[in-house]
Design an enzyme around this catalytic site. Structure first.
Site, PDB file in Angstrom:
ATOM      1  N   GLU A  11      -8.412 -18.978 -17.278  1.00 26.34           N
ATOM      2  CA  GLU A  11      -8.860 -19.724 -16.102  1.00 26.34           C
ATOM      3  C   GLU A  11      -9.824 -20.796 -16.607  1.00 26.34           C
ATOM      4  OE1 GLU A  11     -11.053 -18.968 -11.802  1.00 26.34           O
ATOM      5  OE2 GLU A  11     -11.766 -17.955 -13.584  1.00 26.34           O
TER       6      GLU A  11
ATOM      7  N   ASP B  80      -4.022   3.905   2.880  1.00 23.20           N
ATOM      8  CA  ASP B  80      -5.457   3.676   3.146  1.00 23.20           C
ATOM      9  C   ASP B  80      -5.727   2.243   3.593  1.00 23.20           C
ATOM     10  OD1 ASP B  80      -5.101   2.307   0.791  1.00 23.20           O
ATOM     11  OD2 ASP B  80      -6.659   3.364  -0.336  1.00 23.20           O
TER      12      ASP B  80
ATOM     13  N   ASP C 112       0.849  -1.198   0.000  1.00 20.68           N
ATOM     14  CA  ASP C 112       0.000   0.000   0.000  1.00 20.68           C
ATOM     15  C   ASP C 112       0.881   1.243   0.000  1.00 20.68           C
ATOM     16  OD1 ASP C 112      -1.898   1.974   0.481  1.00 20.68           O
ATOM     17  OD2 ASP C 112      -2.098   1.469   2.624  1.00 20.68           O
TER      18      ASP C 112
ATOM     19  N   ASP D 159     -10.465 -14.247 -17.114  1.00 19.86           N
ATOM     20  CA  ASP D 159     -11.312 -14.757 -16.037  1.00 19.86           C
ATOM     21  C   ASP D 159     -12.411 -15.665 -16.604  1.00 19.86           C
ATOM     22  OD1 ASP D 159     -11.995 -14.597 -13.175  1.00 19.86           O
ATOM     23  OD2 ASP D 159     -13.849 -13.657 -13.881  1.00 19.86           O
TER      24      ASP D 159
ATOM     25  N   ASN E  66      -0.396   4.547  -0.313  1.00 21.85           N
ATOM     26  CA  ASN E  66      -1.026   5.809   0.107  1.00 21.85           C
ATOM     27  C   ASN E  66      -1.661   5.747   1.490  1.00 21.85           C
ATOM     28  OD1 ASN E  66      -3.252   4.273  -0.414  1.00 21.85           O
ATOM     29  ND2 ASN E  66      -4.321   5.815  -1.642  1.00 21.85           N
TER      30      ASN E  66
ATOM     31  N   ASP F 276      -1.983  -1.117  -3.594  1.00 26.42           N
ATOM     32  CA  ASP F 276      -2.244  -0.377  -4.833  1.00 26.42           C
ATOM     33  C   ASP F 276      -1.057  -0.508  -5.783  1.00 26.42           C
ATOM     34  OD1 ASP F 276      -0.324   1.457  -3.796  1.00 26.42           O
ATOM     35  OD2 ASP F 276      -1.920   2.416  -2.616  1.00 26.42           O
TER      36      ASP F 276
END
Ligand code: ISL
Length: 512
Positions: A256, A16, A12, A198, A14, A20
Site C-alpha cells: 500500500e 454472528d 458469515d 499495510d 456461524n 468469516d
C-alpha cells in the site's frame, strides 16, 4: 487478477452477523466462476478489532471471530484446489495496544528496553503535559497519547499515526524486523502465496521526530513530504523483507504505497523491494477524460521507471466505492462499468474490491451504527469508511440476503439491495456481474490483451482511445456528453448497448 475480500463483510458461516473464513471458503465457487487468480484478504489475525483487524495483537494466529487457524488452513486448501492463490494482509507499521510487547512496554516504565520497540517520549512543557511533537493521527486528533506510569502518575507519551490502539513500532530496533520475519515465514510455510503490506510507505520515522509543517490535512490524506511517511530509509526495510520473500519462489508482495510522485513511488518497486505497489491515482480521479488520461499515463510511467508491473485499483475498503464517486445512481453505475473496462484493458495487475462486480454503491449509514474509529477521532466531522464496508448481498428478497443467518449484521444492509444480489445478477445476462465475468474472461483468454505497452490514439473531445501495442486490443472510453463513433475493428464488449452504432456517454468499448 486479484479480488479483495473484506472478510467481515463477505459471508458469515456461524450466524454472528460478521463474515468469516468459513463463509469465504463456502463462497469460493463465486470467485472461481468470476474468474480471478488470487484473493487478498484484509487482516484476519488476532485483534481487539479497534480498526477491524489493522490493530494486531498476535500476528501469527487467526482471530476466533474469523474461525481461528483451522478455518484458515481449510480456506487455503480449498482455494488452492480451485487454483486460487491466497494473499493475506500484514501490518508492519504498528501493533495493537493489546500486543504483549506494548503491554510489557507500559509495565516496564520509562527508559527500559521494552519501550524502545515503540516511540515513547517525554512530553513538552514544564510538566510534560504537551505531546512530544505536533503530528496528527491519520484518523484525526493528535498522534500521541499519554500513559499512566506504573507508579500511577501521568508519564510518557507514545506515537500512533492511526488510532490510540495502534502504537507505531520502532523499526530501528532489531526486534521489530526479527519478529516480522518470523511472521512472514510462519504464513509462507503454511501455504500463503503472498502478502499485501499495510502502510508500506510508513515504518521509517525521521530521526528526532521533528515537527511537521503539514498540519490540518484532510483526515485519511497526506502529502509526499509529510515527515510521518515515505522516509528514505524505509527502502532498507523493504530490501530486508524481499530477501525473506525470495526464499519462497512464487510468493508475491503488494504494498500500500500512498506516494504521488512517480520517481518516489517507483522506488518501492525496485527489483529488490516490493513485487507490486498499489498506484492510487485512479481512486482520486473524477470521471473526466483529461484526469483519467493523466492518471493512467503517470501510473504507467511510474511503473516503467523500474520495469515493474502496473497495479490498478478503483476501490477498496478505505477509499469508497467508485459508483458513488462517479455520481451514484444509474450514471455512477454506467461510469463504474466503463472504468472497469478501461482498467481491465490496461497491462498489469488488477484488483477488484468485493461488491464491485455487483455494481454496489456506498451506503449512507445512520450515525448510531458507525464503527470506523475515524468517526470518533475526527470529532464526528468525518463519517469514515463504513459506507463501503457493508456486507455483500448473496440471495433472497430481504436483508441479510444470504450473507448471514443473523438479521443483525455488523453493519445494516439496505433493503433496496434486493435487486443486486449475486443470485439475481447471475441469472441476468445484462447484469453488472455477468458483465464483469465476461470482461474477465476476455482479458484472460484473448491474445489481444498481450504486451506491456499502450499507445494513445486520436480521439474526439472527452473521449480516450488507446491500443495495446502487443496484442492490439483497442479500448474506447466516452466520458463526454454525446455518442461517439467507434474506430475500425470488431466490437468484443461494450459497457452499455451501442446507440445507432455509436458508443453512448459514460461507456466504454473493446475492439479487436
Ligand atoms: O493517509 C492516507 C492516504 O493518503 C490514508 O489513506 C492511509 O494511508 C491509510 O489509511 C492506511 O490504510 C491502511 O492502514 C490503516 C487501516 O485503517 C486501513 O484500513 C489500511 O488500508 C491502519 O492500519
Amino acid at each position: 487478477m486479484f479480488y479483495q475480500v473484506y472478510p467481515r463483510s463477505f459471508a458469515d458461516s456461524n450466524g454472528d452477523g460478521v463474515g468469516d473464513l468459513g463463509g469465504l471458503a463456502a463462497r469460493l465457487d463465486h470467485l472461481e466462476w468470476l474468474g480471478i487468480d488470487g484473493v487478498w484478504i484484509n487482516p484476519v489475525t488476532v485483534s481487539p478489532m479497534a480498526d477491524h483487524g489493522y490493530d494486531v495483537s498476535d500476528p501469527r494466529d487467526i482471530d476466533p471471530l474469523f474461525g481461528g487457524m483451522a478455518a484458515f488452513e481449510r480456506l487455503i486448501a480449498a482455494a488452492h484446489r480451485r487454483g486460487i492463490k491466497v494473499t493475506m494482509d500484514v501490518v508492519p507499521n504498528h501493533t495493537s495496544s493489546a500486543h504483549p510487547w506494548f503491554q510489557a512496554a507500559l509495565a516496564a516504565g520509562p527508559g527500559g528496553a521494552a519501550r524502545d520497540r515503540y516511540f515513547f517520549r517525554d512530553g513538552r512543557g514544564p510538566s510534560g503535559a504537551l505531546p512530544p511533537n505536533n503530528w496528527e493521527s491519520v484518523f484525526g486528533g493528535p498522534a500521541w497519547t499519554r500513559v499512566v506510569e506504573p507508579d500511577g502518575n501521568p508519564g510518557q507519551w507514545y506515537l500512533h499515526l492511526f488510532d490510540t490502539e495502534q502504537p507505531d513500532l520502532n523499526w530501528d530496533n532489531p526486534d521489530t524486523f526479527d519478529d516480522f520475519e518470523k511472521t512472514l515465514r510462519f504464513w509462507l510455510e503454511r501455504g500463503v502465496d503472498g502478502f499485501r503490506i499495510d502502510v508500506a510507505h510508513g515504518m521509517a520515522k525521521p530521526p528526532g521526530l521533528p515537527d511537521s509543517e503539514y498540519l490540518d490535512i484532510e483526515v485519511l490524506h497526506h502529502l509526499d513530504d509529510d515527515p510521518r511517511f515515505n522516509r528514505p530509509h524505509v527502502h532498507a526495510i523493504h530490501r530486508d523483507i524481499r530477501a525473506v520473500i525470495d526464499d519462497y519462489p512464487g510468493a508475491v508482495t503488494v504494498g500500500e504505497v500512498w506516494v504521488h510522485d512517480n520517481a518516489r513511488w517507483a522506488e518501492y518497486v525496485r527489483a529488490d523491494e516490493l513485487h507490486l505497489g498499489f498506484n492510487f491515482r485512479l481512486t482520486r480521479t473524477d470521471f473526466d477524460a483529461g484526469e483519467i488520461h493523466d492518471a493512467v499515463l503517470n501510473s504507467l510511467e511510474a511503473a516503467a521507471l523500474e520495469n515493474a508491473t502496473p497495479t490498478w485499483t478503483l476501490a477498496n475498503h478505505d477509499v469508497g466505492r467508485e459508483v458513488t464517486r462517479y455520481g451514484g445512481g444509474d450514471v455512477g453505475l454506467r461510469r463504474a462499468r466503463a472504468m472497469a473496462m478501461l482498467m481491465l484493458a490496461l497491462p498489469g495487475a488488477v484488483f477488484i474490491y468485493n461488491g464491485q462486480e455487483l455494481g454496489l454503491p456506498d451506503v449512507d449509514l445512520p450515525d448510531e451504527v458507525l464503527q470506523d474509529p475515524t468517526w470518533e477521532r475526527s470529532g464526528h466531522t468525518e463519517r469514515g469508511r463504513d459506507r463501503c464496508r457493508v456486507p455483500i448481498p448473496w440471495s433472497g428478497e430481504a436483508p441479510p440476503f444470504g450473507f448471514s443467518t443473523c438479521a443483525d449484521t455488523w453493519l445494516p444492509m439496505p433493503a433496496e439491495w434486493a435487486a443486486w444480489t449475486v443470485e439475481k445478477q447471475r441469472a441476468d445476462p445484462d447484469s453488472t456481474l455477468s458483465f464483469f465475468r465476461r470482461a474477465l474472461e476476455l482479458r484472460r483468454e484473448r491474445d489481444e490483451f498481450e504486451g506491456t505497452e499502450i499507445e494513445w490514439l486520436g480521439a474526439p473531445r472527452n473521449t480516450l482511445v488507446f491500443r495495446r501495442c502487443g496484442g492490439g486490443l483497442v479500448c474506447v472510453l466516452n466520458a463526454g456528453e454525446d455518442p461517439v463513433g467507434l474506430p475500425d475493428g470488431k466490437l468484443i464488449l461494450a459497457s452499455s448497448p451501442l446507440v445507432d452504432g455509436k458508443l453512448p456517454p459514460d461507456s466504454a468499448a473493446w475492439l479487436v
